[in-house]
Design a protein around this motif. Sequence first.
Motif, PDB file in Angstrom:
ATOM      1  N   VAL A   1       0.843  -1.188   0.000  1.00 35.09           N
ATOM      2  CA  VAL A   1       0.000   0.000   0.000  1.00 35.09           C
ATOM      3  C   VAL A   1       0.880   1.242   0.000  1.00 35.09           C
ATOM      4  O   VAL A   1       1.759   1.397   0.836  1.00 35.09           O
TER       5      VAL A   1
ATOM      6  N   LEU B   1      -3.785   2.945  -3.563  1.00 37.55           N
ATOM      7  CA  LEU B   1      -3.827   1.597  -3.021  1.00 37.55           C
ATOM      8  C   LEU B   1      -4.133   0.661  -4.174  1.00 37.55           C
ATOM      9  O   LEU B   1      -5.249   0.558  -4.624  1.00 37.55           O
TER      10      LEU B   1
ATOM     11  N   GLU C   1     -10.788  -4.666   1.605  1.00 34.28           N
ATOM     12  CA  GLU C   1      -9.651  -4.257   2.437  1.00 34.28           C
ATOM     13  C   GLU C   1      -9.244  -2.824   2.109  1.00 34.28           C
ATOM     14  O   GLU C   1      -8.947  -2.021   3.011  1.00 34.28           O
ATOM     15  N   VAL C   2      -9.201  -2.499   0.835  1.00 37.95           N
ATOM     16  CA  VAL C   2      -8.812  -1.148   0.432  1.00 37.95           C
ATOM     17  C   VAL C   2      -9.821  -0.122   0.947  1.00 37.95           C
ATOM     18  O   VAL C   2      -9.439   0.952   1.422  1.00 37.95           O
TER      19      VAL C   2
ATOM     20  N   ARG D   1      -9.032   0.151   4.673  1.00 34.37           N
ATOM     21  CA  ARG D   1      -7.761   0.830   4.943  1.00 34.37           C
ATOM     22  C   ARG D   1      -7.852   2.326   4.658  1.00 34.37           C
ATOM     23  O   ARG D   1      -7.300   3.152   5.392  1.00 34.37           O
ATOM     24  N   THR D   2      -8.562   2.654   3.570  1.00 35.39           N
ATOM     25  CA  THR D   2      -8.680   4.069   3.226  1.00 35.39           C
ATOM     26  C   THR D   2      -9.541   4.804   4.245  1.00 35.39           C
ATOM     27  O   THR D   2      -9.285   5.976   4.561  1.00 35.39           O
TER      28      THR D   2
ATOM     29  N   LEU E   1      -9.683   3.998   7.404  1.00 39.23           N
ATOM     30  CA  LEU E   1      -8.784   4.172   8.551  1.00 39.23           C
ATOM     31  C   LEU E   1      -7.837   5.348   8.324  1.00 39.23           C
ATOM     32  O   LEU E   1      -7.553   6.122   9.240  1.00 39.23           O
ATOM     33  N   GLU E   2      -7.353   5.479   7.096  1.00 35.73           N
ATOM     34  CA  GLU E   2      -6.474   6.603   6.760  1.00 35.73           C
ATOM     35  C   GLU E   2      -7.194   7.933   7.003  1.00 35.73           C
ATOM     36  O   GLU E   2      -6.616   8.889   7.544  1.00 35.73           O
TER      37      GLU E   2
ATOM     38  N   ALA F   1      -9.677  -5.448   7.583  1.00 37.33           N
ATOM     39  CA  ALA F   1      -8.866  -4.236   7.748  1.00 37.33           C
ATOM     40  C   ALA F   1      -9.282  -3.447   8.987  1.00 37.33           C
ATOM     41  O   ALA F   1      -8.450  -2.839   9.656  1.00 37.33           O
TER      42      ALA F   1
ATOM     43  N   ARG G   1      -9.620  -1.790  15.075  1.00 39.56           N
ATOM     44  CA  ARG G   1      -9.266  -0.384  14.844  1.00 39.56           C
ATOM     45  C   ARG G   1     -10.464   0.550  15.020  1.00 39.56           C
ATOM     46  O   ARG G   1     -10.277   1.734  15.277  1.00 39.56           O
TER      47      ARG G   1
END
Length: 368
Positions: A8, A13, A151-152, A155-156, A158-159, A193, A197
Amino acid sequence: MRRTAPVVTASVLSLSVAACGPLGGSGSGTKASPSKGNDLTVGLLLPEKANTRYDRLDYPLIKQNVASLTKNQGKVTYANADADPARQSSQMQQMIDDKVDIILLDAVDSHAIAGEVKQAKEAGIPVIAYDRLAEGPIDAYISFDNELIGEVQGRTLLEALGSHANGSAKIVMLNGAPADPNAKQFKQGALSALSGRVTVAESYDTKDWKPEIAEANMAQAINQLGKDNIDGVLSANDGIAGGAIEALKAAGVTHLPPITGLDAELGAVQRVVSGEQYMSVYKAYPDAAANAAEMAVWKVQGRDIQFDSLTRDKVSSPTTQNIPARLIPAVALTKSNIKDTVIADGIYKPSDICTSAYMADCRSIGLK
Protein backbone atom coordinates in the motif's frame (compact mmCIF):
# COMPACT_ATOMS: atom_id res chain seq x y z
CA MET A 1 -9.63 -18.15 -3.33
CA ARG A 2 -7.90 -15.77 -0.92
CA ARG A 3 -5.17 -13.60 -2.40
CA THR A 4 -2.05 -12.01 -1.01
CA ALA A 5 -2.58 -8.40 0.09
CA PRO A 6 -0.69 -5.80 -1.95
CA VAL A 7 1.82 -3.22 -0.91
CA VAL A 8 0.00 0.00 0.00
CA THR A 9 1.37 3.38 -0.99
CA ALA A 10 0.32 6.69 0.49
CA SER A 11 -1.48 7.98 -2.59
CA VAL A 12 -2.74 4.93 -4.45
CA LEU A 13 -3.83 1.60 -3.02
CA SER A 14 -3.32 -0.92 -5.81
CA LEU A 15 -4.80 -4.37 -5.76
CA SER A 16 -2.26 -6.61 -7.42
CA VAL A 17 -3.05 -10.23 -7.95
CA ALA A 18 -0.40 -12.89 -8.32
CA ALA A 19 -1.15 -15.54 -10.92
CA CYS A 20 -1.45 -19.08 -9.67
CA GLY A 21 0.79 -20.62 -12.27
CA PRO A 22 -0.04 -22.46 -15.50
CA LEU A 23 -3.61 -23.52 -16.10
CA GLY A 24 -4.25 -27.06 -14.94
CA GLY A 25 -7.19 -29.41 -15.13
CA SER A 26 -10.34 -28.50 -13.28
CA GLY A 27 -13.87 -29.64 -12.73
CA SER A 28 -15.28 -26.59 -14.45
CA GLY A 29 -15.34 -27.87 -18.00
CA THR A 30 -12.36 -26.25 -19.73
CA LYS A 31 -12.73 -28.14 -23.02
CA ALA A 32 -13.24 -25.68 -25.83
CA SER A 33 -16.44 -25.66 -27.85
CA PRO A 34 -16.21 -26.50 -31.57
CA SER A 35 -14.11 -23.93 -33.36
CA LYS A 36 -15.89 -21.14 -35.18
CA GLY A 37 -14.80 -18.23 -37.28
CA ASN A 38 -15.59 -14.60 -36.67
CA ASP A 39 -19.33 -14.93 -37.28
CA LEU A 40 -20.20 -15.58 -33.65
CA THR A 41 -22.70 -14.37 -31.06
CA VAL A 42 -21.84 -13.53 -27.47
CA GLY A 43 -24.76 -13.39 -25.06
CA LEU A 44 -24.22 -10.74 -22.39
CA LEU A 45 -26.37 -10.80 -19.25
CA LEU A 46 -25.88 -7.90 -16.84
CA PRO A 47 -27.58 -7.68 -13.45
CA GLU A 48 -29.07 -4.26 -12.74
CA LYS A 49 -29.51 -0.63 -13.68
CA ALA A 50 -29.20 1.10 -10.30
CA ASN A 51 -25.46 1.12 -10.94
CA THR A 52 -25.01 3.07 -14.16
CA ARG A 53 -21.74 1.37 -15.09
CA TYR A 54 -23.42 -1.68 -16.65
CA ASP A 55 -25.31 0.14 -19.40
CA ARG A 56 -22.85 3.01 -19.71
CA LEU A 57 -19.54 1.12 -19.64
CA ASP A 58 -19.61 -2.69 -19.52
CA TYR A 59 -22.01 -3.32 -22.40
CA PRO A 60 -20.59 -0.84 -24.94
CA LEU A 61 -17.00 -1.75 -24.08
CA ILE A 62 -17.61 -5.49 -24.47
CA LYS A 63 -19.54 -4.89 -27.69
CA GLN A 64 -16.70 -2.77 -29.13
CA ASN A 65 -14.06 -5.35 -28.20
CA VAL A 66 -16.00 -8.29 -29.64
CA ALA A 67 -16.43 -6.34 -32.89
CA SER A 68 -12.72 -5.50 -33.01
CA LEU A 69 -11.66 -9.09 -32.34
CA THR A 70 -13.95 -10.49 -35.03
CA LYS A 71 -13.43 -7.93 -37.79
CA ASN A 72 -16.95 -6.60 -37.14
CA GLN A 73 -18.51 -9.98 -37.88
CA GLY A 74 -19.25 -10.99 -34.29
CA LYS A 75 -22.17 -9.56 -32.35
CA VAL A 76 -23.30 -9.17 -28.76
CA THR A 77 -26.85 -9.96 -27.68
CA TYR A 78 -27.49 -7.95 -24.51
CA ALA A 79 -30.05 -8.17 -21.71
CA ASN A 80 -30.18 -6.42 -18.32
CA ALA A 81 -32.23 -8.04 -15.54
CA ASP A 82 -32.84 -4.83 -13.56
CA ALA A 83 -32.11 -6.68 -10.28
CA ASP A 84 -34.77 -9.34 -10.94
CA PRO A 85 -33.45 -12.95 -10.64
CA ALA A 86 -36.51 -14.41 -12.36
CA ARG A 87 -36.10 -12.00 -15.27
CA GLN A 88 -32.45 -12.94 -15.65
CA SER A 89 -33.34 -16.64 -15.63
CA SER A 90 -35.81 -16.00 -18.44
CA GLN A 91 -33.27 -13.91 -20.36
CA MET A 92 -30.66 -16.64 -20.08
CA GLN A 93 -33.14 -19.31 -21.14
CA GLN A 94 -33.93 -17.23 -24.22
CA MET A 95 -30.24 -17.04 -25.09
CA ILE A 96 -29.95 -20.81 -24.70
CA ASP A 97 -32.98 -21.27 -26.97
CA ASP A 98 -31.47 -18.84 -29.48
CA LYS A 99 -28.26 -20.91 -29.46
CA VAL A 100 -25.80 -18.11 -28.83
CA ASP A 101 -22.21 -19.31 -29.00
CA ILE A 102 -21.18 -18.29 -25.48
CA ILE A 103 -22.66 -16.42 -22.52
CA LEU A 104 -21.02 -13.77 -20.37
CA LEU A 105 -23.06 -13.82 -17.16
CA ASP A 106 -23.09 -11.22 -14.39
CA ALA A 107 -25.56 -12.84 -12.01
CA VAL A 108 -28.26 -11.06 -10.03
CA ASP A 109 -28.42 -14.08 -7.70
CA SER A 110 -25.43 -16.39 -8.02
CA HIS A 111 -27.28 -19.38 -6.54
CA ALA A 112 -30.62 -18.95 -8.31
CA ILE A 113 -29.05 -18.89 -11.79
CA ALA A 114 -27.17 -22.19 -11.34
CA GLY A 115 -29.90 -24.20 -13.08
CA GLU A 116 -29.66 -22.12 -16.24
CA VAL A 117 -25.86 -22.39 -16.16
CA LYS A 118 -26.27 -26.17 -16.12
CA GLN A 119 -28.77 -26.01 -19.00
CA ALA A 120 -26.36 -23.92 -21.06
CA LYS A 121 -23.61 -26.44 -20.40
CA GLU A 122 -25.86 -29.29 -21.49
CA ALA A 123 -26.68 -27.34 -24.66
CA GLY A 124 -22.97 -26.98 -25.44
CA ILE A 125 -22.87 -23.24 -24.65
CA PRO A 126 -19.91 -22.21 -22.47
CA VAL A 127 -20.64 -19.74 -19.66
CA ILE A 128 -18.09 -17.22 -18.39
CA ALA A 129 -18.97 -15.54 -15.09
CA TYR A 130 -18.34 -11.81 -15.40
CA ASP A 131 -17.92 -9.55 -12.36
CA ARG A 132 -19.84 -11.90 -10.02
CA LEU A 133 -19.08 -15.60 -9.60
CA ALA A 134 -22.23 -17.57 -10.44
CA GLU A 135 -22.77 -21.12 -9.25
CA GLY A 136 -23.03 -24.10 -11.58
CA PRO A 137 -20.54 -25.47 -14.15
CA ILE A 138 -18.91 -22.15 -15.02
CA ASP A 139 -16.16 -22.39 -17.65
CA ALA A 140 -14.22 -19.34 -16.46
CA TYR A 141 -14.47 -16.22 -14.33
CA ILE A 142 -13.32 -12.65 -14.82
CA SER A 143 -13.62 -10.02 -12.12
CA PHE A 144 -11.68 -8.14 -9.47
CA ASP A 145 -10.30 -9.48 -6.19
CA ASN A 146 -13.28 -8.59 -4.09
CA GLU A 147 -11.86 -9.21 -0.62
CA LEU A 148 -8.93 -6.98 -1.46
CA ILE A 149 -11.34 -4.30 -2.65
CA GLY A 150 -13.04 -4.48 0.75
CA GLU A 151 -9.65 -4.26 2.44
CA VAL A 152 -8.81 -1.15 0.43
CA GLN A 153 -12.11 0.45 1.43
CA GLY A 154 -11.36 -0.36 5.07
CA ARG A 155 -7.76 0.83 4.94
CA THR A 156 -8.68 4.07 3.23
CA LEU A 157 -11.37 4.73 5.82
CA LEU A 158 -8.78 4.17 8.55
CA GLU A 159 -6.47 6.60 6.76
CA ALA A 160 -9.25 9.20 6.81
CA LEU A 161 -9.94 8.60 10.51
CA GLY A 162 -6.28 9.07 11.40
CA SER A 163 -5.65 9.08 15.14
CA HIS A 164 -9.33 8.32 15.79
CA ALA A 165 -8.78 4.78 14.46
CA ASN A 166 -7.91 3.57 17.95
CA GLY A 167 -10.80 1.19 18.51
CA SER A 168 -13.25 3.76 19.86
CA ALA A 169 -14.36 5.37 16.58
CA LYS A 170 -17.91 4.36 15.68
CA ILE A 171 -18.65 3.49 12.09
CA VAL A 172 -21.74 2.37 10.22
CA MET A 173 -21.38 -0.43 7.65
CA LEU A 174 -23.76 -0.30 4.71
CA ASN A 175 -23.11 -3.55 2.87
CA GLY A 176 -24.25 -4.71 -0.54
CA ALA A 177 -27.04 -7.05 -1.63
CA PRO A 178 -27.18 -10.37 0.26
CA ALA A 179 -27.74 -12.31 -2.99
CA ASP A 180 -24.54 -10.91 -4.55
CA PRO A 181 -21.48 -13.02 -3.64
CA ASN A 182 -19.25 -9.99 -4.23
CA ALA A 183 -21.01 -8.14 -1.39
CA LYS A 184 -20.05 -10.83 1.08
CA GLN A 185 -16.43 -10.67 -0.03
CA PHE A 186 -16.33 -6.87 0.14
CA LYS A 187 -17.64 -7.09 3.70
CA GLN A 188 -15.12 -9.76 4.70
CA GLY A 189 -12.25 -7.75 3.29
CA ALA A 190 -13.37 -4.54 4.97
CA LEU A 191 -13.78 -6.22 8.34
CA SER A 192 -10.31 -7.75 8.09
CA ALA A 193 -8.87 -4.24 7.75
CA LEU A 194 -11.11 -2.62 10.37
CA SER A 195 -10.93 -5.29 13.07
CA GLY A 196 -9.61 -3.86 16.33
CA ARG A 197 -9.27 -0.38 14.84
CA VAL A 198 -12.89 0.83 14.97
CA THR A 199 -16.21 -0.12 16.51
CA VAL A 200 -18.83 -1.23 14.00
CA ALA A 201 -21.80 0.37 15.74
CA GLU A 202 -24.44 -0.55 13.13
CA SER A 203 -24.35 -2.83 10.09
CA TYR A 204 -26.95 -3.30 7.35
CA ASP A 205 -27.27 -5.25 4.13
CA THR A 206 -28.74 -3.33 1.18
CA LYS A 207 -31.31 -5.29 -0.83
CA ASP A 208 -30.64 -5.07 -4.57
CA TRP A 209 -27.97 -2.40 -3.93
CA LYS A 210 -30.75 0.23 -3.94
CA PRO A 211 -29.67 3.71 -2.75
CA GLU A 212 -33.11 4.40 -1.25
CA ILE A 213 -32.79 1.34 0.97
CA ALA A 214 -29.30 2.46 2.02
CA GLU A 215 -30.72 5.90 2.82
CA ALA A 216 -33.40 4.36 5.03
CA ASN A 217 -30.83 2.17 6.79
CA MET A 218 -28.56 5.14 7.38
CA ALA A 219 -31.46 7.13 8.80
CA GLN A 220 -32.12 4.27 11.19
CA ALA A 221 -28.46 4.24 12.24
CA ILE A 222 -28.57 8.00 12.87
CA ASN A 223 -31.65 7.53 15.05
CA GLN A 224 -29.90 4.77 16.99
CA LEU A 225 -26.53 6.45 17.44
CA GLY A 226 -27.19 10.17 17.16
CA LYS A 227 -26.11 12.30 14.21
CA ASP A 228 -22.93 13.50 15.97
CA ASN A 229 -21.78 10.04 17.05
CA ILE A 230 -20.87 8.56 13.67
CA ASP A 231 -17.17 8.81 12.82
CA GLY A 232 -17.25 7.06 9.45
CA VAL A 233 -19.39 5.12 6.99
CA LEU A 234 -18.17 2.01 5.18
CA SER A 235 -20.41 2.02 2.10
CA ALA A 236 -20.05 -0.94 -0.23
CA ASN A 237 -20.57 1.08 -3.42
CA ASP A 238 -21.23 4.57 -4.72
CA GLY A 239 -25.00 4.27 -4.91
CA ILE A 240 -25.09 3.24 -1.27
CA ALA A 241 -22.72 6.09 -0.41
CA GLY A 242 -25.09 8.52 -2.10
CA GLY A 243 -27.98 7.19 -0.03
CA ALA A 244 -25.96 7.54 3.17
CA ILE A 245 -25.05 11.15 2.31
CA GLU A 246 -28.70 12.03 1.69
CA ALA A 247 -29.68 10.59 5.08
CA LEU A 248 -26.91 12.48 6.87
CA LYS A 249 -27.86 15.76 5.20
CA ALA A 250 -31.54 15.21 6.02
CA ALA A 251 -30.53 14.74 9.67
CA GLY A 252 -28.81 18.12 9.65
CA VAL A 253 -25.21 16.89 9.53
CA THR A 254 -23.12 19.69 8.02
CA HIS A 255 -19.65 18.16 8.45
CA LEU A 256 -19.92 14.74 6.84
CA PRO A 257 -17.82 11.86 8.20
CA PRO A 258 -15.51 10.02 5.76
CA ILE A 259 -17.57 7.77 3.49
CA THR A 260 -16.28 5.05 1.19
CA GLY A 261 -17.63 3.85 -2.14
CA LEU A 262 -16.98 1.64 -5.14
CA ASP A 263 -17.34 1.86 -8.94
CA ALA A 264 -16.20 5.47 -9.53
CA GLU A 265 -19.59 6.59 -10.82
CA LEU A 266 -19.57 10.15 -12.14
CA GLY A 267 -21.68 11.47 -9.26
CA ALA A 268 -19.36 9.79 -6.79
CA VAL A 269 -16.25 11.23 -8.43
CA GLN A 270 -17.84 14.66 -8.14
CA ARG A 271 -18.61 13.99 -4.47
CA VAL A 272 -14.96 13.02 -3.96
CA VAL A 273 -13.90 16.27 -5.59
CA SER A 274 -16.22 18.28 -3.32
CA GLY A 275 -15.26 16.31 -0.19
CA GLU A 276 -18.71 14.85 0.46
CA GLN A 277 -17.40 11.32 -0.22
CA TYR A 278 -13.89 10.45 0.87
CA MET A 279 -13.11 7.75 -1.69
CA SER A 280 -14.37 5.32 -4.27
CA VAL A 281 -12.72 2.25 -5.77
CA TYR A 282 -11.99 2.46 -9.46
CA LYS A 283 -12.18 -0.79 -11.34
CA ALA A 284 -10.36 -0.64 -14.65
CA TYR A 285 -13.48 -1.38 -16.69
CA PRO A 286 -11.73 -1.11 -20.07
CA ASP A 287 -9.30 -3.86 -19.02
CA ALA A 288 -12.07 -6.07 -17.66
CA ALA A 289 -14.24 -5.62 -20.74
CA ALA A 290 -11.34 -6.23 -23.13
CA ASN A 291 -10.29 -9.37 -21.28
CA ALA A 292 -13.89 -10.65 -21.07
CA ALA A 293 -14.36 -10.17 -24.81
CA GLU A 294 -11.08 -11.93 -25.53
CA MET A 295 -11.96 -14.84 -23.26
CA ALA A 296 -15.35 -15.23 -24.95
CA VAL A 297 -14.04 -15.03 -28.51
CA TRP A 298 -11.04 -17.26 -27.88
CA LYS A 299 -13.24 -19.85 -26.15
CA VAL A 300 -15.70 -20.04 -29.02
CA GLN A 301 -12.94 -20.17 -31.60
CA GLY A 302 -11.13 -22.94 -29.73
CA ARG A 303 -7.99 -20.88 -29.30
CA ASP A 304 -6.88 -22.65 -26.14
CA ILE A 305 -3.42 -21.09 -25.83
CA GLN A 306 -4.81 -17.57 -25.85
CA PHE A 307 -7.69 -18.50 -23.54
CA ASP A 308 -5.39 -20.25 -21.06
CA SER A 309 -3.01 -17.28 -20.98
CA LEU A 310 -5.88 -15.09 -19.74
CA THR A 311 -7.07 -17.50 -17.06
CA ARG A 312 -4.06 -18.36 -14.93
CA ASP A 313 -5.74 -17.67 -11.60
CA LYS A 314 -8.13 -20.09 -9.94
CA VAL A 315 -11.29 -19.53 -7.91
CA SER A 316 -13.93 -21.83 -6.45
CA SER A 317 -17.67 -21.43 -6.02
CA PRO A 318 -19.91 -23.48 -3.70
CA THR A 319 -20.57 -25.85 -6.62
CA THR A 320 -17.40 -25.82 -8.73
CA GLN A 321 -13.75 -26.00 -7.77
CA ASN A 322 -10.68 -24.56 -9.48
CA ILE A 323 -12.45 -22.42 -12.05
CA PRO A 324 -9.95 -20.76 -14.44
CA ALA A 325 -10.03 -17.07 -13.67
CA ARG A 326 -8.72 -13.64 -14.52
CA LEU A 327 -8.60 -11.13 -11.67
CA ILE A 328 -8.10 -7.49 -12.68
CA PRO A 329 -6.38 -4.91 -10.44
CA ALA A 330 -8.38 -2.06 -8.93
CA VAL A 331 -7.35 1.24 -7.34
CA ALA A 332 -8.59 3.43 -4.49
CA LEU A 333 -9.77 6.72 -6.00
CA THR A 334 -9.33 9.87 -3.92
CA LYS A 335 -8.83 13.54 -4.74
CA SER A 336 -5.14 12.88 -5.29
CA ASN A 337 -5.37 10.47 -8.22
CA ILE A 338 -8.47 11.32 -10.27
CA LYS A 339 -6.25 12.38 -13.19
CA ASP A 340 -4.32 9.10 -13.06
CA THR A 341 -7.38 6.84 -13.00
CA VAL A 342 -10.74 7.70 -14.54
CA ILE A 343 -9.40 10.55 -16.68
CA ALA A 344 -6.27 8.72 -17.84
CA ASP A 345 -8.39 5.71 -18.86
CA GLY A 346 -10.85 7.87 -20.75
CA ILE A 347 -13.81 7.05 -18.51
CA TYR A 348 -14.51 10.76 -17.95
CA LYS A 349 -13.20 14.04 -19.27
CA PRO A 350 -12.44 16.88 -16.84
CA SER A 351 -15.45 18.70 -18.32
CA ASP A 352 -17.69 15.80 -17.29
CA ILE A 353 -16.59 16.13 -13.68
CA CYS A 354 -16.03 19.86 -13.42
CA THR A 355 -19.50 21.17 -14.08
CA SER A 356 -20.39 24.59 -12.71
CA ALA A 357 -21.32 23.23 -9.28
CA TYR A 358 -17.87 21.64 -8.92
CA MET A 359 -15.66 24.11 -10.78
CA ALA A 360 -14.16 25.73 -7.67
CA ASP A 361 -13.46 22.33 -6.06
CA CYS A 362 -11.84 21.11 -9.27
CA ARG A 363 -9.57 24.17 -9.38
CA SER A 364 -8.51 23.56 -5.79
CA ILE A 365 -7.09 20.13 -6.71
CA GLY A 366 -5.69 21.21 -10.07
CA LEU A 367 -8.37 19.49 -12.12
CA LYS A 368 -9.60 21.51 -15.09
